[in-house]
Design a protein around this motif. Structure first.
Motif, short mmCIF file in Angstrom:
data_model
loop_
_atom_site.label_atom_id
_atom_site.label_comp_id
_atom_site.label_asym_id
_atom_site.label_seq_id
_atom_site.Cartn_x
_atom_site.Cartn_y
_atom_site.Cartn_z
N PHE A 31 0.83 -1.21 0.00
CA PHE A 31 0.00 0.00 0.00
C PHE A 31 0.87 1.27 0.00
N ALA A 32 2.05 1.19 0.61
CA ALA A 32 2.96 2.34 0.68
C ALA A 32 3.53 2.74 -0.68
N THR A 33 3.36 1.90 -1.69
CA THR A 33 3.82 2.28 -3.02
C THR A 33 3.04 3.48 -3.54
N GLY A 34 1.87 3.73 -2.96
CA GLY A 34 1.06 4.87 -3.39
C GLY A 34 0.26 4.61 -4.66
N LEU A 35 0.26 3.38 -5.14
CA LEU A 35 -0.40 3.08 -6.40
C LEU A 35 -1.78 2.48 -6.23
N PHE A 36 -2.18 2.24 -5.00
CA PHE A 36 -3.49 1.67 -4.71
C PHE A 36 -4.26 2.62 -3.80
N ILE A 37 -5.58 2.62 -3.95
CA ILE A 37 -6.41 3.55 -3.18
C ILE A 37 -7.11 2.87 -2.01
N GLU A 38 -7.13 1.52 -2.01
CA GLU A 38 -7.80 0.80 -0.94
C GLU A 38 -7.28 -0.63 -0.93
N HIS A 39 -7.42 -1.28 0.21
CA HIS A 39 -7.06 -2.70 0.29
C HIS A 39 -7.95 -3.39 1.29
N LYS A 40 -8.07 -4.73 1.12
CA LYS A 40 -8.86 -5.57 2.03
C LYS A 40 -8.14 -6.91 2.18
N PHE A 41 -8.36 -7.55 3.33
CA PHE A 41 -7.71 -8.82 3.64
C PHE A 41 -8.78 -9.78 4.15
N PHE A 42 -8.91 -10.93 3.49
CA PHE A 42 -9.96 -11.89 3.83
C PHE A 42 -9.39 -13.29 4.05
N ARG A 43 -10.04 -14.03 4.90
CA ARG A 43 -9.79 -15.47 5.04
C ARG A 43 -10.95 -16.16 4.37
N LEU A 44 -10.67 -17.08 3.45
CA LEU A 44 -11.71 -17.83 2.78
C LEU A 44 -12.29 -18.87 3.73
N ASP A 50 -7.86 -29.59 5.16
CA ASP A 50 -7.77 -29.27 6.59
C ASP A 50 -6.38 -28.78 7.01
N HIS A 51 -5.38 -28.97 6.15
CA HIS A 51 -4.00 -28.61 6.51
C HIS A 51 -3.58 -27.24 6.00
N VAL A 52 -4.47 -26.59 5.26
CA VAL A 52 -4.17 -25.26 4.73
C VAL A 52 -5.38 -24.34 4.93
N THR A 53 -5.09 -23.05 4.90
CA THR A 53 -6.13 -22.02 4.93
C THR A 53 -5.85 -21.07 3.78
N ASN A 54 -6.89 -20.60 3.12
CA ASN A 54 -6.73 -19.67 2.00
C ASN A 54 -7.05 -18.25 2.44
N TYR A 55 -6.26 -17.32 1.94
CA TYR A 55 -6.44 -15.90 2.22
C TYR A 55 -6.46 -15.14 0.91
N SER A 56 -7.20 -14.06 0.90
CA SER A 56 -7.26 -13.18 -0.26
C SER A 56 -6.91 -11.76 0.19
N VAL A 57 -5.94 -11.17 -0.51
CA VAL A 57 -5.58 -9.78 -0.27
C VAL A 57 -5.96 -9.02 -1.53
N GLN A 58 -6.75 -7.98 -1.36
CA GLN A 58 -7.25 -7.23 -2.50
C GLN A 58 -6.76 -5.79 -2.45
N PHE A 59 -6.21 -5.37 -3.56
CA PHE A 59 -5.74 -3.99 -3.70
C PHE A 59 -6.49 -3.35 -4.87
N PHE A 60 -7.00 -2.15 -4.65
CA PHE A 60 -7.79 -1.45 -5.65
C PHE A 60 -6.99 -0.30 -6.23
N ALA A 61 -6.87 -0.29 -7.57
CA ALA A 61 -6.16 0.78 -8.28
C ALA A 61 -7.15 1.56 -9.13
N GLU A 62 -6.84 2.81 -9.35
CA GLU A 62 -7.74 3.65 -10.16
C GLU A 62 -7.80 3.20 -11.61
N ASN A 63 -6.68 2.68 -12.13
CA ASN A 63 -6.63 2.30 -13.54
C ASN A 63 -5.49 1.31 -13.79
#
Length: 101
Positions: A31-44, A50-63
């Motif tokens: 996010f510190a790159t300054g190229l994204f306007i928002e971010h979210k972090f989710f656990r699926l 059962d031995h793994v967990t999935n995560y999603s990190v979302q970064f929103f850019a204007e274009n």
């Protein structure tokens, strides 16, 4: 708006460290790159193993120009940090999405 989504498959043995590192270091570094306007972090909730967990990190850019700049200037080094820290215990794949109006 462009969504840059990173989905991680994380071995449960490193899950707590992974989540802390993502929240305290990796996500703020991207996010510190300054190229994204928002971010979210989710656990699926529907991990297939059962031995793994999935995560999603979302970064929103204007274009796409902002995303191309991120890929060219920052992505390689930031991806390397994750690989160096976790190796095969946190595997990632990336998707790009565009909002539909």
């Amino acid at each position: 708006m462009i969504l840059y989504n990173i989905t991680f498959t994380v071995n449960n043995e490193i899950e707590e460290d992974f989540v802390n590192w993502m929240k305290e270091t990796h996500i703020p570094d991207i996010f510190a790159t300054g190229l994204f306007i928002e971010h979210k972090f989710f656990r699926l909730l529907n991990s297939p193993d059962d031995h793994v967990t999935n995560y999603s990190v979302q970064f929103f850019a204007e274009n796409t120009k902002k995303l191309i700049e991120y890929e060219g200037r920052f992505a390689h080094a930031l991806r390397y940090e994750t690989q160096a820290r976790y190796g095969e215990k946190a595997l990632a794949f990336r998707t790009l999405m565009e909002s539909v109006h």
